[in-house]
Design a protein around this motif. Structure first.
Motif, PDB file in Angstrom:
ATOM      1  N   HIS A   1      43.665 -25.177  27.110  1.00 57.76           N
ATOM      2  CA  HIS A   1      44.271 -24.722  28.364  1.00 57.76           C
ATOM      3  C   HIS A   1      44.884 -23.330  28.175  1.00 57.76           C
ATOM      4  CE1 HIS A   1      46.972 -24.437  31.787  1.00 57.76           C
ATOM      5  NE2 HIS A   1      46.346 -25.457  32.338  1.00 57.76           N
ATOM      6  N   PRO A   2      44.605 -22.396  29.111  1.00 59.41           N
ATOM      7  CA  PRO A   2      45.038 -21.011  28.904  1.00 59.41           C
ATOM      8  C   PRO A   2      46.553 -20.824  28.759  1.00 59.41           C
ATOM      9  CG  PRO A   2      43.761 -21.254  30.951  1.00 59.41           C
ATOM     10  CD  PRO A   2      43.763 -22.581  30.295  1.00 59.41           C
TER      11      PRO A   2
ATOM     12  N   LEU B   1      37.006 -23.014  22.710  1.00 58.04           N
ATOM     13  CA  LEU B   1      37.815 -21.801  22.645  1.00 58.04           C
ATOM     14  C   LEU B   1      37.003 -20.704  21.974  1.00 58.04           C
ATOM     15  CD1 LEU B   1      41.347 -22.818  21.252  1.00 58.04           C
ATOM     16  CD2 LEU B   1      40.879 -21.732  23.442  1.00 58.04           C
TER      17      LEU B   1
ATOM     18  N   ASP C   1      40.424 -16.101  22.078  1.00 60.37           N
ATOM     19  CA  ASP C   1      41.410 -16.925  22.793  1.00 60.37           C
ATOM     20  C   ASP C   1      42.266 -17.727  21.821  1.00 60.37           C
ATOM     21  OD1 ASP C   1      40.696 -15.974  25.247  1.00 60.37           O
ATOM     22  OD2 ASP C   1      39.312 -17.612  25.711  1.00 60.37           O
TER      23      ASP C   1
ATOM     24  N   LYS D   1      46.440 -17.436  21.323  1.00 59.47           N
ATOM     25  CA  LYS D   1      47.363 -18.582  21.354  1.00 59.47           C
ATOM     26  C   LYS D   1      48.245 -18.664  20.104  1.00 59.47           C
ATOM     27  CE  LYS D   1      44.352 -21.663  24.026  1.00 59.47           C
ATOM     28  NZ  LYS D   1      45.298 -22.420  24.856  1.00 59.47           N
TER      29      LYS D   1
END
Ligand code: ZN
Length: 491
Positions: free
Chosen positions: A352-353, A386, A390, A394
């Protein structure tokens, strides 16, 4: 004429020897990835005096050159949520790519003592929140035993505080922020006696001091009142009322089956302009103290699990009712693994972004050693949910941006850019992976080839370097020296 030629030759020679020593360290030929600028290209990185000075396609020369052909060169991972602060934990964190590991969920009971104990003895960077849980215990006359961050369930956790007691807690927290605390850390589930008003009082203090609140929220599960959805509403409400920034820890293990709903709530709050962030770790079990208020009566119904879902990390023993009662009522700080989540849920939450990666690391749980490599192995390489960029965002930029709420030093973290701190991980994207399991929780990850902390190499050719302690404290911008001045007024 000869003299002039000789002179020119000397000048040229000294210039080239200057160039030869231009950098303390050069990382050459790696795939440099930086989430803020979007850079993903082969570059050479020149480091001097603990900073990244050059990121360039041109050849650089340095006193030491690390050849990084075929390897990823990224900002060192920032773990906002790390309880195990001992050297054994730091070694496995380093091999997991972590250059900064902060105790922000709840915080150390005594900020000054925490910072002093680690000064000059830390492999990686460190820092802590000011602990509401510990301040409350102190005010109730039951200070935490040394080495623990959670109180045993009892009057200090379960009773409401008077207005005078709430003020005393706030006084203690102000002192802890003066000592260098990065945030107000709350574990509301561990102090169920704290009223909504007490919680708002702590958020108000954080807002006044310009630091965020990091919180383990009030409750899990779906039973109303007291659901996870209510718990998210409580802290988002407190942030809205007071203006404090809010970081919700391990949204996966608090919201469990409603994790995606909880993430939608965070998204909604952000869309309305609130500063709310969150994190998760890639495991189906949590871990906490079995005598804490998390296991006050009703926990089985709330969590939807039973005694047998609690497992002792050292022996693998599944608890029975009788064994649970014995341990819950004990004053010893026995930890217990809590198997409450599903792999499907974890697999939805991690990509989840809005979710950054944070380990909640503690000895006895594999998340201590394996969190970051596990995400790179499972979600980037195997499931491909992912991208590498990304995942790195994170683990680096997103936590650095949260850290910026507490200290301007955060702006030099989590970036592989000229001017940033030389906190760098060099890893093999094709082999990186976790090796820690619930049976062998301290097995180090594989694939991290080099780790640089403040310009010092602490993992060299996949081995931890002995006898170097380049880790530095990160402290809140509100830290005051003993004379009472603001930090930075002298330097
Ligand atoms: Zn927690």
């Amino acid at each position: 004429m000869r003299r002039i030629i000789l002179y020119l030759l000397l000048v040229a020679a000294s210039a080239s020897s200057m160039a030869a020593q231009q950098f303390d360290l050069v990382i050459e030929g790696g795939r440099v990835v930086d989430a803020e600028t979007g850079l993903d290209a082969v570059r050479n990185v020149g480091i001097r005096d603990g900073r990244i000075i050059r990121v360039s396609p041109e050849a650089l020369s340095g006193s030491r050159v690390i050849h990084a052909d075929g390897l990823v060169v990224a900002p060192g991972f920032i773990d906002l949520h790390q309880h195990g602060q001992d050297i054994a934990s730091q070694r496995v964190k380093a091999l997991d790519g972590v250059t900064t590991a902060l105790e922000l969920e709840i915080g150390a009971p005594d900020v000054a003592q925490f910072l002093k104990a680690k000064d000059g003895r830390s492999l990686i960077h460190y820092g802590t929140a000011a602990s509401h849980v510990a301040a409350r215990a102190l005010v109730f006359g039951a200070p935490l035993p040394s080495g623990t961050i959670l109180p045993k369930s009892g009057p200090a956790t379960d009773q409401t505080a008077s207005a005078e007691q709430i003020e005393a807690i706030r006084r203690r927290l102000r002192g802890e922020l003066d000592a260098g605390g990065l945030a107000v850390g709350m574990g509301i589930q561990y102090t169920p006696g704290a009223t909504r008003l007490e919680v708002i009082g702590m958020f108000r203090l954080a807002a006044e001091r310009g630091v965020p609140v990091y919180t383990h929220m009030r409750s899990n599960g779906r039973i109303e009142p007291g659901s996870a959805i209510e718990a998210v509403s409580e802290v988002i409400g407190a942030a809205a009322i007071t203006g404090a920034s809010l970081h919700i820890v391990h949204i996966n293990s608090t919201c469990v089956h409603d994790s995606m709903e909880c993430l939608a709530m965070v998204e909604g709050a952000r869309a309305r302009g609130l500063d709310v962030t969150t994190e998760a770790y890639p495991y189906i079990a949590g871990m906490t103290q079995v005598n804490s208020a998390l296991f006050n009566p009703g926990w089985r119904e709330k969590l939807g699990i039973d005694y047998g879902d609690l497992v002792l990390p050292d022996t693998g023993e599944h608890l029975t009712r009788q064994r649970f009662e014995e341990l819950h009522n004990s004053s010893g700080s026995q930890m217990v693994l809590v198997f409450a989540n599903t792999q499907e849920l974890v697999d939805q939450v991690i990509p989840h972004p809005l979710v950054m990666i944070a380990s909640d690391g503690i000895e006895g749980h594999p998340r201590n050693a394996g969190t970051f490599s596990r995400v790179l192995e499972q979600y980037v390489r195997e499931k491909r949910t992912l991208t590498l960029m990304d995942a790195i965002r994170k683990m680096t930029l997103m936590p650095a941006q949260v850290l910026e709420r507490s200290t301007p030093d955060g702006r030099r973290k989590g970036r592989l850019q000229e001017g940033a701190d030389a906190d760098i991980v060099v890893f093999d994207a094709a082999t990186i992976g976790d090796r820690a399991t619930f049976q062998k929780p301290m097995e180090a990850s594989v694939g991290v080839r080099y780790l640089v902390v403040g310009g010092t190499v602490v993992v060299d050719n996949a081995e931890v370097v002995e006898g170097v302690f380049p880790g530095r404290a990160l402290v809140g911008a509100g830290k005051r020296d003993s004379a009472g001045g603001e930090r930075g007024s002298k330097d």
